[in-house]
Scaffold this motif. Structure first.
Motif, PDB file in Angstrom:
ATOM      1  N   GLU A  11      -4.507   2.453   1.277  1.00  0.00           N
ATOM      2  CA  GLU A  11      -3.376   1.558   1.029  1.00  0.00           C
ATOM      3  C   GLU A  11      -2.351   1.685   2.151  1.00  0.00           C
ATOM      4  N   ARG A  67      -3.606   0.046   5.439  1.00  0.00           N
ATOM      5  CA  ARG A  67      -3.647  -1.412   5.270  1.00  0.00           C
ATOM      6  C   ARG A  67      -2.229  -1.996   5.285  1.00  0.00           C
ATOM      7  N   LEU A  68      -1.353  -1.351   4.524  1.00  0.00           N
ATOM      8  CA  LEU A  68       0.028  -1.829   4.421  1.00  0.00           C
ATOM      9  C   LEU A  68       0.725  -1.771   5.773  1.00  0.00           C
ATOM     10  N   SER A  99       6.645   1.654  -1.446  1.00  0.00           N
ATOM     11  CA  SER A  99       5.498   1.533  -2.362  1.00  0.00           C
ATOM     12  C   SER A  99       5.148   2.888  -2.951  1.00  0.00           C
ATOM     13  N   LEU A 128       0.305   6.922  -5.405  1.00  0.00           N
ATOM     14  CA  LEU A 128       0.434   6.730  -3.957  1.00  0.00           C
ATOM     15  C   LEU A 128       1.484   7.662  -3.360  1.00  0.00           C
TER      16      LEU A 128
END
Lengths: 259, 660
Positions: free
Chosen positions: A60, A63-64, A97, A104
């Motif tokens: 994540e 990608r983010l 996030s 996360l």
């Protein structure tokens, strides 16, 4: 593969870019990611990211980071400050996030990004992925690994070999995401059509020395170079995800497609 | 995770900590009915076979370590879906980190006692060839009885080494990292000793030996800079203690203590020095008399020969540093005066025998004084000066200090011993023993606590109270859940424990009257050391809220488009019953916010702000006619207090369902 043409010094030059990411042989998933984005003003943005935090969190984060970078740049980068602020934004986005989602928490990613203009290269870098300038005569490492070993090597405390064999070489001192601020290394340097740019994650450099990369880069170009580097890393155990992005300038005329 | 039962055995109760790769929960071991700590690998790591393999391997290694200064690992297991856990001893208490943050600099004695116990734990681990690699205050737990336990053995190894290939974890703290770890060289027990040196430094000064803006800056200082001398930073720290820290912080592992045991010996010499016969130790509380190893005696006798008046009132701990000086003086002395005879060891001998022995060596004896001694019988030699082993010219005089017996004595530590032996040894010292049975985690008959504590100096004939485990263990017995019970029911439930009910207090509550609504200690907490439980009973609903109508209002706002993204939206509702409800939410422009308020009375005041800027004040008005409130649901979220505290203030917008 992306090809961006720009008019430079009278002759038209095309920058061709190649990118590949391999899971490697030992990791259950691929936390690496890369980005290749042609820009409006004759440049091309390339980046690699290697997620930290295990499994989904690492994926994540990388990608983010690339998604944010891409969005923030919005097809246009004029100077290094803009690139750096895009990285900074990626940091903030990941940090927020991770605050919202327990699974996360603490996620982060390396992020090595570069914009190639006809005569100029911008690099913004955090973490232990690397950018190399593959010149005609030599290979130049453009980034410092933000690991304990890497930074000590940069300060002359460790030799390249000691750093390569350091048991804590993968323990990072800086990554994008875990904290609300991040220090970003930036470089703005002259570039020529003869230079090639290689970005890679530590899955490559953990098992290949600078000399190995240099040797391959003299023999191959384009997809051949990307694939031969990945193949060599796999041959040596492929302990981690391996990601390689290559940008080469080629004259417009003649066969310039990657073989 | 809370509420899950792992491996059909460990009921997860609540989260108590978070680590880099794992979460720690308080849990109940159903089989043994005791509280434990369960460390669970974060699920993002659980699918990585390499990480899992190391987690389990290191847990097994750690489980092989059994010592009262190491947090015991009981069990390792996995459960569906992909939960990998490690079951450990639950230590009620705090981390050394918390204590340092709150209290540092710590008293010298406290700091040394903690370091001593950490070193004991390390000694056991090192004997099993297990290097901790990440000694830091966060990994040192302080139990309720001052017991110190080291945790996370081996886990650090899994998290930081290259063997865990390329997980690319983020560098944690480098403040405690040894130079060889920073350089990536081979590490060994001395690396833990370095880290312990840093911890001791921090306990004593409240700061770190090396600080910097970046981890790398700190790491480089560990390689290059000399640490500041502790006694420069804090003059009341004896040189002996500063020397211990300095030696532990040597850059070269070969110059450090070679074992945790060696470091402990030095620490314990400071903690329990042999008192000077001429003058009582200057420390506030008297120091126990301890036999010290031979080499140390040499040092001390030289010290006696060289009075050090510049250390008045300082911890007797100065012994070690002065000892070093003494050694030099000794060498000098020998150089000037070629030795002829060696002073025999007469310590422990009756004075007559000692005289004879000395005479045989061509030495004269002189009684220089008396000192009380815990171990040496009256009229036997406690101390000789020059010390045994010293080489003297024939004909010189050796002065002797004789024991005056244990008129006052330092209490030996008898915890962990069997009560029978503890009682015998205390009574042999002329002490009286009182026993109290207690439920604890120890086998029956084990002394779990003593008062006064070990090392305290007491007079002969004093009473020492020993808490002896009755076999049923406290960690097996957990505080029953009394909530919802009446007092007689609660008392019945507590019958089989040693816990008694304190007289209850009452509060207004919507719970049935005369039932327990709160208890302290909380349900399922450990009964270790707990003797009473206090409870709060429901007094029934507050008269105010009972007579006021209960309202349920749904309030809506639309966040202005002009607001910045992620604005902080805050609502405070105050009703006449004094209830205050605060509601926070992060909002985005254009977002619809809906908030359900429960309030009492005819009118409540609502204050709304966005990013700290007040929006127009609003009030809520009741649509219900005043009547006693049999409000079925939902129950009010905060306990009503006794009296109305405010009357509704005038308001401009009299309706609920506002948008703001």
């Amino acid at each position: 593969m992306w090809a961006v043409a720009f008019a430079g010094g009278g002759t038209r030059i095309t920058v061709r870019t190649y990118g590949r990411s391999h899971r490697g042989l030992r990791r259950p998933n691929n936390e690496d990611a890369y980005l290749i984005r042609p820009l409006a003003d004759d440049g091309v943005l390339v980046a690699v990211a290697d997620g930290v935090g295990g499994g989904p969190a690492g994926q994540e984060a990388s990608r983010l980071a690339l998604e944010t970078l891409d969005g923030a740049v919005a097809g246009k980068v004029t100077d290094i400050a803009l690139l750096a602020s895009a990285v900074s934004l990626a940091n903030r986005r990941i940090y927020e996030s991770s605050q919202r989602d327990d699974a996360l928490a603490g996620m982060g990613t390396t992020l090595t990004s570069a914009v190639i203009f006809p005569h100029r290269l911008l690099v913004a870098h955090v973490g232990d992925s690397r950018a190399y300038q593959l010149g005609e005569e030599q290979l130049v490492r453009l980034t410092v690994d933000h690991s304990l070993a890497g930074e000590m090597e940069a300060l002359g405390e460790l030799s390249a070999e000691e750093a390569q064999n350091h048991p804590n070489r993968h323990v990072l001192t800086r990554v994008v995401g875990p904290f609300d601020h991040v220090r970003i290394d930036v470089t703005d340097l002259p570039w020529t059509a003869r230079d090639r740019l290689l970005l890679c994650t530590d899955g490559l450099t953990a098992v290949l020395s600078d000399h190995d990369i240099w040797e391959s880069s003299r023999r191959f170009s384009g997809w051949d170079l990307v694939d031969s580097l990945i193949a060599l890393a796999l041959e040596r155990g492929g302990p981690d995800n391996i990601t390689v992005v290559l940008a080469e300038s080629v004259p417009e005329q003649g066969d310039s497609h990657g073989r | 995770m809370v509420g899950n039962v792992l491996g059909n055995r460990y009921e997860v109760l609540e989260r108590i900590g978070t680590g880099g790769m794992s979460l720690v929960y308080r849990a109940r071991d159903i089989t043994l009915n005791r509280l434990v700590a369960v460390k669970i690998l974060k699920h993002q790591w659980a699918e990585d076979p390499e990480v899992v393999r190391r987690f389990e391997q290191e847990a097994r290694a750690a489980a092989s370590l059994v010592d009262r200064h190491i947090v015991q690992v009981y069990d390792v297991g996995r459960d569906e879906p992909d939960i990998h856990y490690m079951v450990m001893e639950l230590v009620a208490g705090e981390t050394l980190r918390a204590k340092i943050d709150r209290e540092a600099p710590l008293p010298v004695r406290t700091a040394l006692e903690i370091a001593d116990q950490v070193a004991q734990g390390l000694e056991v681990a090192h004997a099993r060839r297990l290097v901790h690699r990440d000694i830091k205050p966060q990994n040192v737990l302080l139990g309720p009885n001052g017991e110190v336990k080291v945790t996370d053995f081996g886990i650090a190894y899994a998290a930081t080494t290259g063997t865990l290939v390329n997980t690319g974890s983020l560098l944690g703290t480098v403040q405690y990292l040894s130079p060889e770890q920073a350089r990536g060289k081979l590490i060994g027990p001395q690396s833990d000793i370095y880290s312990l040196g840093v911890v001791l430094f921090e306990m004593l000064t409240g700061r770190l030996p090396f600080e910097g803006d970046t981890p790398i800056g700190v790491a480089i200082k560990h390689l290059q800079d000399e640490p500041p001398r502790i006694d420069k930073l804090r003059p009341d720290v004896p040189a002996s203690v500063a020397n211990i820290v300095e030696r532990a912080l040597s850059k070269d592992p070969a110059e450090r203590y070679q074992s945790a045991h060696a470091m402990r010996l030095d620490i314990e010499r400071v903690l329990h020095p042999e008192p000077e016969p001429e003058a009582k130790p200057a420390l506030g509380t008297q120091e126990p008399v301890e036999e010290v190893p031979h080499r140390q005696r040499v040092a001390q006798s030289k010290r006696a020969a060289k009075p050090r008046s510049q250390w008045p009132g300082i911890l007797v701990g100065a012994v070690l540093g002065l000892g070093v000086l003494g050694m030099g003086a000794y060498a000098f002395h020998r150089w000037l005066n070629p030795p002829i005879v060696t002073v025999p060891n007469v310590i422990g001998k009756p004075i007559q025998d000692a005289r004879v022995m000395l005479k045989k060596h061509g030495l004269a004896a002189m009684v220089a004084g008396r000192a009380s001694s815990q171990r040496i019988l009256p009229n036997r030699v406690v101390k000789e000066n020059p010390a045994p082993g010293t080489r003297l010219k024939s004909g010189e005089t050796v002065s002797l200090v004789l024991s005056s017996g244990p008129t006052t004595l330092a209490l030996p530590g008898v915890t962990q011993e069997s009560y029978y032996l503890a009682k015998q040894s205390l009574e042999a010292l002329g002490l009286r023993v009182h026993m109290r049975a207690v439920a604890s985690g120890q086998p029956g008959g084990t002394v779990v606590r003593q008062l006064p504590a070990a090392g305290r100096v007491v007079a002969e004939g004093s009473v020492v109270t020993l808490w002896v485990s009755n076999g049923a263990s406290a960690s097996q017995l957990v505080m029953p859940n009394l909530i919802g019970l009446t007092m007689p029911q609660a008392a019945r439930l507590l019958q089989h424990t040693h816990v008694t009910l304190a007289s209850p207090i009452s509060e207004y509550s919507t719970e049935p009257p005369n039932t327990v609504i709160d208890q302290n200690p909380a349900p399922y907490s450990s009964l270790d050391g707990v003797t009473t439980v206090s409870v709060t009973l429901s007094h029934g609903p507050s008269p105010v809220s009972a007579s006021l109508p209960v309202n349920h209002s749904k309030v809506r706002w639309i966040i202005p488009k002009s607001a910045p993204p992620k604005s902080l939206f805050k609502v405070v509702v105050t009703d006449p019953a004094g209830n205050e409800e605060i509601f926070y939410q992060q909002v985005n422009p254009g977002e619809h916010v809906i908030y359900h308020v429960v309030w009492y009375g005819t009118q409540a005041q609502m204050v709304v702000s966005l990013n700290g800027r007040l929006l127009p004040a609003e009030s809520l008005k009741s649509t219900v006619s005043p009547s006693p409130s049999p409000s079925p649901s939902p129950s009010p979220s905060s306990t009503p207090s006794g009296a109305p505290s405010s009357s509704p203030s005038p308001s401009t917008t009299p309706s609920s369902g506002q948008s703001g």
